[in-house]
Design a protein around this motif. Structure first.
Motif, PDB file in Angstrom:
ATOM      1  N   SER A 402       0.790  -1.239   0.000  1.00 22.76           N
ATOM      2  CA  SER A 402       0.000   0.000   0.000  1.00 22.76           C
ATOM      3  C   SER A 402       0.819   1.286   0.000  1.00 22.76           C
ATOM      4  O   SER A 402       0.240   2.368   0.028  1.00 22.76           O
ATOM      5  CB  SER A 402      -0.928   0.006   1.225  1.00 22.76           C
ATOM      6  N   PHE A 530      -4.672  -0.056   3.621  1.00 22.04           N
ATOM      7  CA  PHE A 530      -5.647   0.288   2.590  1.00 22.04           C
ATOM      8  C   PHE A 530      -7.071   0.042   3.090  1.00 22.04           C
ATOM      9  O   PHE A 530      -7.380  -1.024   3.631  1.00 22.04           O
ATOM     10  CB  PHE A 530      -5.399  -0.519   1.319  1.00 22.04           C
ATOM     11  N   ASP A 531      -7.943   1.025   2.910  1.00 20.21           N
ATOM     12  CA  ASP A 531      -9.325   0.969   3.380  1.00 20.21           C
ATOM     13  C   ASP A 531     -10.247   0.829   2.179  1.00 20.21           C
ATOM     14  O   ASP A 531     -10.377   1.751   1.365  1.00 20.21           O
ATOM     15  CB  ASP A 531      -9.650   2.245   4.162  1.00 20.21           C
ATOM     16  N   ASP A 532     -10.892  -0.353   2.051  1.00 19.26           N
ATOM     17  CA  ASP A 532     -11.785  -0.581   0.916  1.00 19.26           C
ATOM     18  C   ASP A 532     -13.240  -0.254   1.236  1.00 19.26           C
ATOM     19  O   ASP A 532     -14.146  -0.556   0.461  1.00 19.26           O
ATOM     20  CB  ASP A 532     -11.673  -2.037   0.436  1.00 19.26           C
ATOM     21  N   ARG A 533     -13.479   0.385   2.391  1.00 23.14           N
ATOM     22  CA  ARG A 533     -14.851   0.732   2.775  1.00 23.14           C
ATOM     23  C   ARG A 533     -15.207   2.176   2.449  1.00 23.14           C
ATOM     24  O   ARG A 533     -16.350   2.592   2.620  1.00 23.14           O
ATOM     25  CB  ARG A 533     -15.032   0.505   4.277  1.00 23.14           C
ATOM     26  N   LEU A 555     -14.228   0.882  -6.654  1.00 18.54           N
ATOM     27  CA  LEU A 555     -13.192   0.071  -6.024  1.00 18.54           C
ATOM     28  C   LEU A 555     -12.625  -0.917  -7.026  1.00 18.54           C
ATOM     29  O   LEU A 555     -13.362  -1.658  -7.674  1.00 18.54           O
ATOM     30  CB  LEU A 555     -13.765  -0.675  -4.816  1.00 18.54           C
ATOM     31  N   GLN A 556     -11.292  -0.928  -7.169  1.00 20.75           N
ATOM     32  CA  GLN A 556     -10.611  -1.831  -8.094  1.00 20.75           C
ATOM     33  C   GLN A 556      -9.492  -2.530  -7.334  1.00 20.75           C
ATOM     34  O   GLN A 556      -8.375  -2.026  -7.265  1.00 20.75           O
ATOM     35  CB  GLN A 556     -10.031  -1.067  -9.289  1.00 20.75           C
ATOM     36  N   SER A 557      -9.809  -3.688  -6.754  1.00 20.84           N
ATOM     37  CA  SER A 557      -8.833  -4.426  -5.942  1.00 20.84           C
ATOM     38  C   SER A 557      -8.293  -3.520  -4.839  1.00 20.84           C
ATOM     39  O   SER A 557      -9.031  -3.159  -3.937  1.00 20.84           O
ATOM     40  CB  SER A 557      -7.709  -4.983  -6.819  1.00 20.84           C
ATOM     41  N   TYR A 558      -7.022  -3.102  -4.943  1.00 21.77           N
ATOM     42  CA  TYR A 558      -6.424  -2.294  -3.888  1.00 21.77           C
ATOM     43  C   TYR A 558      -6.224  -0.845  -4.328  1.00 21.77           C
ATOM     44  O   TYR A 558      -5.230  -0.202  -3.994  1.00 21.77           O
ATOM     45  CB  TYR A 558      -5.097  -2.916  -3.430  1.00 21.77           C
ATOM     46  N   SER A 559      -7.180  -0.326  -5.066  1.00 23.83           N
ATOM     47  CA  SER A 559      -7.178   1.083  -5.442  1.00 23.83           C
ATOM     48  C   SER A 559      -8.586   1.473  -5.840  1.00 23.83           C
ATOM     49  O   SER A 559      -9.470   0.627  -5.992  1.00 23.83           O
ATOM     50  CB  SER A 559      -6.200   1.346  -6.596  1.00 23.83           C
ATOM     51  N   TYR A 560      -8.795   2.765  -5.997  1.00 23.47           N
ATOM     52  CA  TYR A 560     -10.061   3.291  -6.498  1.00 23.47           C
ATOM     53  C   TYR A 560      -9.796   3.927  -7.854  1.00 23.47           C
ATOM     54  O   TYR A 560      -8.742   4.545  -8.062  1.00 23.47           O
ATOM     55  CB  TYR A 560     -10.643   4.334  -5.536  1.00 23.47           C
TER      56      TYR A 560
END
Length: 675
Positions: A402, A530-533, A555-560
Motif C-alpha cells: 500500500s 488500505f481501506d476498501d470501505r 473500487l478496483q482491488s487495492y485502489s479506487y
C-alpha cells in the motif's frame, strides 16, 4: 453392437424363455393354468427386458446434418467513418445483408465490429477513437480455423494504432472481400504527421522537438510552419515541398523559461483548396520543472545490475543516477536524494554511519557477495541468518502492498534471483511488494520491501541479477517502459521526503483526447492500511466554460478508479474527497484536442486492394457483391454424418415395458384366482 454383446443377448433370451416355461408349463398339470401361454409371454418380456438392462448393449444410429459455410462481416466502428459521413450508408449495407434471403439461406452470417476493440455487433456507434485491424485477422483465424469462412471487411482502410495489418491480412487463410468506405478522390494535402517531444523539461534548459510533415500533391509549394506558446510565436520557418520532395523532418530546440505545464501549438500553413485542415494543427504539452532527483549507486565491484538500475532510473528525465565504486567515493551523501547500496561489505561502514546520522533515504540491495555479518551490525531494520549456501527464488506479487500503487507486471514469469540462504527477521514489519517463491512455493520471505520511520524511508531488494528482470520485461512487452516504470515508482517513493498521506491521487498532467483517461486513488486508514470501505468522489471544473462534473470512484482491488473518457478537450481542475472525512486532494490536468481518426483525407484504397487481391467493392456496389457470394460455387453446404451411440439403459420405454408386463401378469393371475 459387438459380437460379445449379441451373444449375451441371445443367452438372455434363452434364459428368459426357459424360466418362463419352467414356471408356467412344467408345473404339475393339475396346477397348470389354461392361460399359461399368455402368462409365459408376459413373464418372458419382463425377464428379457430386465436382462437387457443388465447387459446394457450400445446401439448405434447414423445421423445426417447439413452445415452451412460461415460468412463473417467485419465493420469499422471508428469515428473516421462518421468523419467521412458514411455511417448511414454502412448501416444501410448491413441491413441489406440481413434482408438478403438467399444469402441468409446459404451462409451462417456472423457480424463483428472493430476499432479500439473487437466485439460481436449489436449496434454501431462510429465513435471509437482508434482503429486497430491486425488483431481482427488474428482472432478470426483462431475462431474459424477449420471452417470455410469468406469475410467481408467494411472499412476505410486507415489504421491508427498497432502493427500494420498488411502482412497479417495477406496471411489470412480465408477469402477476403474488402468494401471501401469514404472518399477515394485524390486531394492535395499538407499535414503534420507526428510530433516527438519529451514530456518533461528543466527550467532554463532547452528541450528538443521533432516534427514530421508530409505533402501529397503535384505542385511545388512553400509554406510556413510555426510554433506558438499561447499567443506568442516562439518559432517559424518556411519549408518547400514538391511531388518528389514530399516530406520534411523539422528538428529544433525550444527554451524552458518558466515552471509549469506549457501548451504549444504547431501550425502548418494551409494550401489552396485544401480539404482536410484538421491535420495542419497539432498541440503538445511540456511540463517544466525546477528540481531533479539525484540517485547515488554505490558498489564495491561492477555488475550488470548497476547498469540496469541506472537505465531504469534515468528513463524518467526528472532523475539522474551516478554509479560510484566505494573505494573511490569521497563525496558527501547530502548531494543525493537517495543512496542505493549494492551488496554492501565492510567498506561501506562510513556510508552507513552517515545515513544513520543524517537520516538519509536508502535502498539496500543484497546478493551473493554481501557481507551479512557486517550488514546485520550496520543497520537496525533486519537480521539475516548467515549461511554460505546459495539459493535461487522467483518473485511472487503481493497485492496488499500500500505504499504506492503497483500492478502485477507478470512478476511470476521473471527469472530467479540469487542470494545467500537464510531467514530474514525484521524488527518492525515492513510493507512487502514481492515475496520469495522457492520451487513453486510462496514463502513469507521478502524480495522487495520498504519501511518508513520518522520520515526516513528505506527499501530492501534481496537478490542479485535483477538486470534479467528488465530483459525479460522487454521480451514480454517489446519495451523497457513497463519495468522502468515499476522500478521508477520504487525510486520515486524512496527519494521523496514528503510525509505519507492517507489519500493519494495518481493523475497525469495531460492526456490526448481519444486516449484512455482514468484517475486512480488510494485511501488508507489511520494505521496506513488500505481501506476498501471508503466512498470517494471527484469533482471537476472545465477552466474555460466553468462547467462542473461529479463522478464516484469505483473500487478496483487495492485502489479506487474513475473513467473520464467522456470528457471533451480542455483544462480541468479536480478535487477528490472522501465521504464523512475531512480529507481531500486537488490538482489539474489538460486533455489535448487531437483526434487521430480525423487526420486521414481519404480511403486507403491501395492497401485494401493489396489485402483482398483486387476484390474491392464500394458501398454502392453492395448488391453485386452479395450476388457474387450467393452464386459462387466455392462456398457450398456440407452434409455431415455422425454415428451416435446410446445405451439401452437410457431407454425409458424399456422400463415401461417391464412395469406393464409385471403389472398385467399380476392382475391376470389375480383375476383368474391364481394368487
Amino acid at each position: 453392437m459387438t459380437g460379445q454383446t449379441l451373444l449375451f443377448t441371445i443367452l438372455a433370451a434363452i434364459v428368459a424363455i426357459g424360466l418362463s416355461l419352467l414356471f408356467y408349463f412344467y408345473n404339475s398339470k393339475k396346477k397348470r393354468s389354461k392361460h399359461w401361454i399368455i402368462f409365459s409371454v408376459l413373464r418372458f418380456l419382463s425377464l428379457f427386458s430386465l436382462f437387457l438392462l443388465l447387459i446394457n448393449p450400445k446401439l448405434e444410429t447414423l445421423e445426417l446434418s447439413t452445415e452451412k459455410p460461415n460468412l463473417v462481416v467485419a465493420v469499422d466502428n471508428s469515428s473516421s467513418i462518421a468523419y467521412f459521413n458514411e455511417e448511414e450508408n454502412v448501416r444501410s449495407f448491413l441491413q441489406q445483408i440481413k434482408d438478403h434471403q438467399e444469402l441468409q439461406e446459404k451462409f451462417k452470417v456472423d457480424y463483428y465490429s472493430f476499432g479500439s476493440e473487437i466485439k460481436k455487433v449489436d449496434t454501431l456507434s462510429f465513435t471509437e477513437n482508434k482503429t486497430e485491424i491486425t488483431p481482427l485477422f488474428d482472432n478470426l483465424t483462431e475462431i474459424y480455423a477449420e471452417q470455410v469462412t469468406p469475410t467481408i471487411l467494411i472499412t476505410d482502410g486507415n489504421q491508427t494504432y498497432g502493427e500494420d495489418y498488411l502482412f497479417t491480412a495477406k496471411q489470412y487463410p480465408q477469402d477476403l472481400y474488402a468494401v471501401a468506405v469514404g472518399d477515394t478522390t485524390f486531394y492535395s494535402d499538407l499535414k503534420i504527421e507526428r510530433v516527438n517531444v519529451n514530456k518533461y523539461a528543466y527550467l532554463n534548459n532547452k528541450f528538443p522537438v521533432e516534427v514530421f510533415l508530409n505533402y501529397t500533391g503535384d505542385k511545388a509549394i512553400t509554406k510556413e510552419v510555426k510554433i506558438e506558446l499561447g499567443n506568442t510565436k516562439v518559432f517559424s520557418k518556411k519549408l518547400s515541398f514538391s511531388k518528389e520532395k514530399n516530406s520534411e523532418i523539422l528538428q529544433l530546440h525550444l527554451p524552458a523559461n518558466r515552471v509549469g505545464l506549457l501548451s504549444y501549438t504547431i501550425t502548418a500553413e494551409t494550401i489552396e483548396n485544401e480539404k482536410n485542415t484538421n491535420n495542419n494543427t497539432k498541440k503538445f504539452l511540456v511540463e517544466v520543472i525546477d528540481e531533479k532527483t539525484n540517485v547515488l549507486i554505490l558498489s564495491s565491484f561492477l555488475h550488470p545490475d548497476l547498469g540496469a538500475f541506472k537505465k531504469a532510473i534515468e528513463s524518467n528525465q526528472q532523475r539522474e543516477a551516478s554509479i560510484k565504486l566505494i573505494s573511490d567515493f569521497k563525496e558527501s551523501l547530502l548531494d543525493y536524494q537517495l543512496v542505493l547500496l549494492y551488496q554492501p561489505t565492510s567498506a561501506f561502514k562510513s556510508v552507513f554511519d552517515q545515513i544513520r546520522k543524517e537520516k538519509l533515504n536508502s535502498l539496500i540491495v543484497t546478493g551473493t557477495k554481501t557481507d551479512y555479518q557486517f550488514l546485520n551490525k550496520s543497520q537496525d531494520f533486519f537480521r539475516k541468518e548467515i549461511f554460505t549456501q546459495l539459493e535461487e527464488f522467483q518473485p511472487s506479487y503481493h497485492s496488499g502492498y500500500s505504499s504506492f500503487q503497483q500492478p502485477d507486471i507478470q512478476f511470476s514469469s521473471f527469472p530467479p534471483l540469487k542470494d545467500n540462504f537464510g531467514d530474514v527477521a525484521f524488527k518492525t514489519a515492513p510493507q512487502v511488494l514481492l515475496y520469495q517463491n522457492i520451487n513453486g512455493v510462496k514463502t513469507n520471505l521478502p524480495i522487495i520491501a520498504t519501511t518508513e520511520e520518522n520520515q526516513q524511508k528505506t527499501g530492501f531488494l534481496f537478490g542479485a541479477n535483477t538486470w534479467k528482470w528488465r530483459a525479460k520485461s522487454y521480451v514480454q512487452q517489446k519495451s523497457y517502459e513497463t519495468y522502468d516504470d515499476f522500478f521508477g515508482k520504487i525510486i520515486q517513493y524512496l527519494s521523496s521526503n514528503q510525509r505519507r498521506e492517507r489519500l493519494t491521487v495518481d493523475a497525469q498532467a495531460f492526456y490526448n483526447y481519444g486516449d484512455k483517461i482514468s484517475i486512480l486513488a488510494g485511501y488508507f486508514d489511520k494505521n496506513y492500511t488500505f481501506d476498501d470501505r471508503a466512498k470517494l468522489q471527484i469533482s471537476l471544473q472545465e477552466k474555460e466554460t466553468e462547467k462542473t462534473y461529479q463522478y464516484p470512484f469505483i473500487l478496483q482491488s487495492y485502489s479506487y478508479g474513475v473513467n473520464l473518457n467522456q470528457l471533451q478537450p480542455g483544462t480541468y481542475t479536480y478535487k477528490v474527497t472522501v465521504e464523512e472525512e475531512n480529507i481531500q486532494k486537488t490538482g489539474s490536468f489538460t486533455i489535448v484536442d487531437f483526434e487521430v481518426e480525423k487526420q486521414f483525407l481519404n480511403t486507403n484504397l491501395d492497401k485494401l486492394q493489396k489485402i483482398s487481391e483486387e476484390n474491392v467493392s464500394f458501398l454502392s456496389q453492395g448488391t453485386a457483391l452479395l450476388t457474387q457470394l450467393v452464386e459462387s460455387k466455392n462456398y457450398q453446404s456440407v452434409q455431415k454424418s455422425a454415428v451416435k451411440k446410446s445405451s439401452l439403459i437410457d431407454w425409458k420405454i424399456l422400463l415401461a415395458i417391464i412395469i406393464v408386463c409385471l403389472s398385467a401378469e399380476w392382475f391376470l393371475r389375480k383375476y383368474k384366482g391364481l394368487i
